[in-house]
Design an enzyme around this catalytic site. Structure first.
Site, PDB file in Angstrom:
ATOM      1  N   GLU A 600      -1.003  -0.154 -10.998  1.00 33.97           N
ATOM      2  CA  GLU A 600      -0.906   0.808 -12.004  1.00 33.97           C
ATOM      3  C   GLU A 600       1.109   0.670 -12.344  1.00 33.97           C
ATOM      4  O   GLU A 600       1.518   0.123 -11.726  1.00 33.97           O
ATOM      5  CB  GLU A 600      -0.683   2.267 -11.266  1.00 33.97           C
ATOM      6  CG  GLU A 600      -2.184   2.635 -11.073  1.00 33.97           C
ATOM      7  CD  GLU A 600      -2.315   3.889 -10.240  1.00 33.97           C
ATOM      8  OE1 GLU A 600      -1.175   4.384  -9.986  1.00 33.97           O
ATOM      9  OE2 GLU A 600      -3.484   4.344  -9.744  1.00 33.97           O
ATOM     10  N   LYS A 602       4.608   1.781 -12.694  1.00 32.21           N
ATOM     11  CA  LYS A 602       5.524   2.677 -12.160  1.00 32.21           C
ATOM     12  C   LYS A 602       6.400   3.248 -13.195  1.00 32.21           C
ATOM     13  O   LYS A 602       7.291   2.743 -13.734  1.00 32.21           O
ATOM     14  CB  LYS A 602       6.351   1.911 -10.984  1.00 32.21           C
ATOM     15  CG  LYS A 602       7.244   2.924 -10.329  1.00 32.21           C
ATOM     16  CD  LYS A 602       7.795   2.144  -9.284  1.00 32.21           C
ATOM     17  CE  LYS A 602       8.543   3.249  -8.302  1.00 32.21           C
ATOM     18  NZ  LYS A 602       9.061   4.270  -9.290  1.00 32.21           N
ATOM     19  N   ARG A 622       7.915  17.205  -6.337  1.00 31.79           N
ATOM     20  CA  ARG A 622       7.641  16.312  -5.100  1.00 31.79           C
ATOM     21  C   ARG A 622       8.268  16.933  -3.628  1.00 31.79           C
ATOM     22  O   ARG A 622       7.825  16.734  -2.516  1.00 31.79           O
ATOM     23  CB  ARG A 622       8.355  14.694  -5.073  1.00 31.79           C
ATOM     24  CG  ARG A 622       9.779  14.879  -4.992  1.00 31.79           C
ATOM     25  CD  ARG A 622      10.210  13.365  -5.682  1.00 31.79           C
ATOM     26  NE  ARG A 622       9.744  12.314  -4.564  1.00 31.79           N
ATOM     27  CZ  ARG A 622       9.557  11.089  -4.880  1.00 31.79           C
ATOM     28  NH1 ARG A 622       9.726  10.600  -6.029  1.00 31.79           N
ATOM     29  NH2 ARG A 622       9.188  10.119  -3.999  1.00 31.79           N
ATOM     30  N   ARG A 780       4.669   7.120   3.872  1.00 31.28           N
ATOM     31  CA  ARG A 780       4.872   5.888   3.284  1.00 31.28           C
ATOM     32  C   ARG A 780       4.309   4.889   4.172  1.00 31.28           C
ATOM     33  O   ARG A 780       4.927   4.290   4.806  1.00 31.28           O
ATOM     34  CB  ARG A 780       6.245   5.641   3.070  1.00 31.28           C
ATOM     35  CG  ARG A 780       6.746   4.671   2.416  1.00 31.28           C
ATOM     36  CD  ARG A 780       8.260   4.329   2.409  1.00 31.28           C
ATOM     37  NE  ARG A 780       9.279   5.331   1.977  1.00 31.28           N
ATOM     38  CZ  ARG A 780       9.577   5.643   0.809  1.00 31.28           C
ATOM     39  NH1 ARG A 780       8.986   4.788  -0.327  1.00 31.28           N
ATOM     40  NH2 ARG A 780      10.320   6.310   0.513  1.00 31.28           N
TER      41      ARG A 780
END
Length: 916
Positions: A600, A602, A622, A780
């Site tokens: 995808e 960024k 976020r 992450r």
């Protein structure tokens, strides 16, 4: 005993004598010439030096004063009055009173200190039956260093500053500490220039006979080389002192003993030079006076009196509130009556109305005094486990994170301006504005100021439940205007013990300041209810409410926590890769090798979650902050879409057909959080401009987390994407569209070509995703990988330094760091000072001053909690920084308010970008 009443000051009815009353009276004793102890009485008894200072400072006519020499007896209404030196400032006096009829005695200290000062007469004590004792520093923690150590610290500060070519500025009250500092410098042959207020008081002291002072030199222009500056604290930001460039500032105050004093006063150093008695000095006074009964005034009146009662003394606050509280305490805490008064047990050390809020406040105090993480958890767990009411458990667990209202509520609505708090306090009976101002200036802390101020007022403490406080917060949040907030806040503060009042203000400011973070409270919940910490954290993430999580943990139902609309979760993160070859190499070693790579673009925008259910929509950043006010058009667009959903995506902006960057979107993200003294502000600047000057925005959806009552977090990405495409979400409104999806074989050339194409289209780079990956909030992992241009790094600021020239008064040079993934430590990688506007630099200056941990000359070592996106030309190996790396031509690309320090780039990633 001689009878003493507390009526906006102390009154001795038999002698018709007032002691430092707040209001003008027919006849009163004035202990010294500070404003909080003086009023324009018809006749004032005072020392000869105080009379001279009062005439000079307040312009009082001589016939209004009745000066008396120390130790001289004045007879009045059947009493003998004798003034004794108090040692506080020049001319300060204690008053010894003897009733002639039976020889009963009383000593009123006023403000005093035991240690000998340079400009004040040494203190003299005399035995008395009743001691009225000033307790400004009435806690054991206030044990000042020796006089020699304190003076050495002042001289060291001045010498070091002059040696570095800077101007030392000493801040102390214009009457008292300013002269002490001047006398010290004069004795050591260091010349000083004086602020006009200090100069006036110094002349008055000289005229009154204080001989150790030099003739004052007025500060009215550039500071001569080798000179120090002495000024009052409230003048530090005056035009006169701002003109003193290249200065270094020290605050002279007993409150320097409180941790973080330099941060609160916003100075380079805080030195505990005080004109009050410290805790050992108070104890020495009691030993030398040998009283039968003690009344405490000013400062820690209740705490010190309670401590004395533990030692068997008949001691009470002069305002009488602690005696009222003792009557409200349970029998087990009341103690027993002895010949000398009430002797309490250890459980009654801090006596107050027994209630749930008092227990919560005591928990906060105990936790704040505990440095051990494990001990904090133990205290919290014991408290939470012991709460019988489930509603109390929910409220207490939420409040321990510093949140007055649930996250779902409009948290800003509960705030009231700093002016509102001040006006609410001044509406209380007995409140004096000059006393409030004095306490506020000495503390620079809204909650602490509230407690100290309330301690001196005649309150009416009432028991308050946690539900009652929660109802008050809701009422305050919905109050129609500032006048209603003032009235509500004032009425509530009057019914609280000062310690509970402090807790209330801390909750309103969103910070209990007792060393707690959400992770620690999560561990306490787990300990209290024998749950796995990981399960508690997961449930808290899904519910968004630690109180609700605690309720589930208590009933062993943590597995019932599920994702739901309007409770944002932390976003899933991608791990950086240095280049296409490394990305493909990693993918080829995993299960995704057989499934290909899902790519995808960024985007360079704002990561956000879009929630919609029924006729309501919401947008979250976020860091879980509401963005509704910043992007209302996206909410309107969401309401036109079918079904109910939670989308993860990116907000991007356009102008004249061109895609803009995150830097261009910053105008909508609002300003950095205001200072702690302004944390009662009713609103922020976020969303203050949604006119045509702002660019149009779109929401690019790249994940579907929840759809029509179904939680999709544990579903594979492939299924989530299929549901997103089939939902029709991207086919109704052009402002909300799914992200473009690319598939690629595990081939480095193909990935590199896609990367170049994404860059050519204005994107930051590519995101590679495993189509079988589940959604892992806040983590992450390696299920998502990112490949972007190596021209920027997300770093956290660890130091801010004063600039030069026109930026000499602001913190404009920022040292930043990345995180070592192995050790978890922050490693400095560079320093930048370009890329921000003057307005942004001023804003960051205030922010970093509030978050300063320590100072090193012009540099502020700051809490690592602000992320900057740093652009650079290249990275090279270097011994200049402890990272072993240095950036070539670094500049600030953007302030990343949407990112936390946990999301900064790693040292390992930075090393992968080093030029070969």
């Amino acid at each position: 005993m001689i009878e003493v009443r507390f009526q906006r000051g102390l009154y001795v009815p038999e002698a018709d004598l007032w002691l430092d009353p707040w209001d003008a009276q027919p006849w009163a004793f004035v202990s010294h010439a500070h404003a909080d102890h003086f009023a324009r009485h018809d006749k004032a008894l005072c020392s000869t030096v105080t009379a001279a200072l009062v005439r000079c400072r307040y312009g009082v006519a001589a016939e209004k004063l009745e000066p008396a020499a120390f130790h001289t007896v004045v007879e009045r209404n059947g009493f003998r009055l004798r003034l004794l030196p108090a040692g506080h400032i020049a001319g300060s006096a204690m008053l010894h009173v003897t009733r002639k009829a039976d020889g009963a005695t009383m000593l009123y200290t006023g403000d005093f200190k035991v240690r000998k000062g340079r400009t004040s007469e040494p203190v003299v004590f005399q035995q008395a039956d009743l001691l009225i004792l000033e307790t400004t520093f009435g806690l054991p923690q206030f044990n000042f260093p020796s006089q020699m150590e304190v003076e050495s610290a002042v001289l060291r500060f001045v010498h070091d500053t002059l040696a570095d070519g800077e101007v030392p500025v000493l801040l102390g009250y214009s009457l008292g500490k300013a002269q002490e500092a001047l006398a010290l410098l004069h004795a050591n042959e260091i010349p000083a220039v004086l602020h006009p207020n200090v100069a006036d008081m110094t002349r008055a002291c000289l005229e009154a006979g204080v001989s150790c002072l030099p003739e004052p030199i007025l500060l009215d222009g550039p500071v001569p080389p080798g000179h120090a500056v002495i000024a009052p604290p409230n003048a530090v930001r005056s035009k006169l002192l701002r003109a003193v460039g290249n200065r270094r500032v020290a605050m002279l105050s007993g409150w320097a003993m409180v941790p973080g004093a330099t941060f609160r006063y916003r100075v380079d150093e805080a030195i505990p030079l005080s004109d009050h008695a410290d805790y050992p000095g108070l104890m020495e006074c009691i030993q030398r006076v040998r009283p039968k009964k003690i009344l405490t005034v000013h400062g820690y009146t209740r705490e010190f009196a309670a401590e004395l009662r533990l030692r068997g003394q008949d001691a009470w606050s002069a305002s009488g509130n602690d005696q009222l509280e003792l009557a409200l305490s349970p029998p087990s805490a009341r103690g027993v009556m002895t010949g000398s008064g009430v002797q309490t047990t250890a459980s009654a050390r801090h006596v107050r109305p027994i209630c749930a809020l008092a227990d919560f406040t005591s928990l906060c105090r105990l936790t704040g005094e505990t440095s051990s993480r494990l001990e904090k958890i133990r205290h919290l767990a014991a408290y939470l486990k012991g709460l019988e009411s489930e509603d109390d458990l929910v409220l207490a667990a939420s409040w321990l994170t510093g949140r007055a209202l649930p996250r779902a509520a409009d948290r800003r609505a509960v705030y009231a301006g700093s002016a509102t708090l001040r006006r609410a306090l001044l509406k209380l009976p007995g409140a004096r504005e000059e006393r409030y101002r004095e306490i506020s200036l000495s503390q620079n802390d809204a909650a602490r100021t509230t407690r100290l101020f309330l301690q001196e007022l005649p309150l009416k403490p009432e028991p308050l439940t946690l539900e009652g406080l929660a109802a008050f917060f809701t009422e305050l949040a919905t109050a129609p205007g500032s006048l209603a907030k003032i009235e509500l806040l004032s009425s509530r503060l009057r019914t609280l013990h000062p310690a509970e009042g402090e807790t209330l203000v801390k909750l309103l400011t969103g910070d209990l300041r007792i060393g707690l973070k959400e992770g620690l409270v999560e561990d306490a919940v787990a300990t209290a209810f024998s749950a796995e910490p990981a399960a508690v954290r997961n449930a808290h993430m899904l519910t968004g409410d630690l109180g609700e999580t605690a309720r589930l943990a208590k009933h062993k139902r943590l597995e019932q926590a599920a994702l739901r609309p309007f409770v944002p979760v932390k976003v899933m993160l991608a791990s950086p890769m240095p280049d296409a070859a490394a990305l493909v190499d990693y993918v080829s070693q995993g299960a995704a090798a057989t499934r290909g790579i899902w790519l995808e673009p960024k985007y360079d925008g704002i990561r956000a979650q879009l929630h919609k259910q029924g006729n309501r929509a919401a947008l979250y950043s976020r860091d879980l902050r509401p963005l509704d006010a910043e992007f209302p058009e996206l909410l309107h667009a969401a309401l036109t879409l079918p079904g109910d959903f939670i989308l993860d995506g990116e907000i991007i902006a356009y102008a004249e057909g061109k895609r803009l960057t995150f830097h261009d979107l910053q105008t909508r993200l609002g300003r950095i959080t205001v200072a702690q003294s302004d944390l009662f502000a009713a609103s922020s600047d976020a969303g203050d401009g949604h006119g045509s000057s702002l660019p149009p925005v779109s929401f690019i959806a790249f994940d579907l987390l929840w759809l029509n009552e179904s939680d999709l977090l544990r579903e594979p990405l492939l299924k989530r994407r299929t549901l997103l495409d089939d939902s029709g979400i991207g086919q109704v409104h052009p402002a909300i569209v799914p992200i473009q999806l690319l598939r690629s074989d595990a081939d480095a050339d193909a990935v590199q070509a896609a990367f170049k194409q994404a860059r050519a289209e204005g994107h930051e780079g590519l995101i590679a995703k495993d189509p079988e990956s589940t959604y892992s909030p806040g983590r992450r992992g390696k299920a998502w990988l990112k490949l972007k241009t190596s021209s920027t790094l997300d770093c956290v600021v660890v130091a801010a330094e004063q600039g030069h020239g026109k930026r000499a008064e602001v913190l404009s040079d920022y040292t930043f760091a990345v995180r070592d993934q192995v050790s978890g430590q922050l490693r400095v990688i560079g320093k930048a000072y370009s890329g921000l506007t003057d307005v942004e630099i001023e804003e960051l200056t205030e922010y970093f001053k509030r978050h300063t941990l320590s100072t090193e000359r012009r540099k502020h070592i700051v809490e690592p909690n602000l992320v900057l996106e740093i652009a650079f030309d290249s990275i090279q190996a270097s011994k200049r920084h402890d990272s072993g790396l240095a950036l070539r031509f670094p500049r600030i690309h953007a302030i990343r308010r949407d990112k936390t320090p946990d999301e900064i780039d790693t040292l390992q990633y930075a090393r992968s970008l080093v030029d070969s």
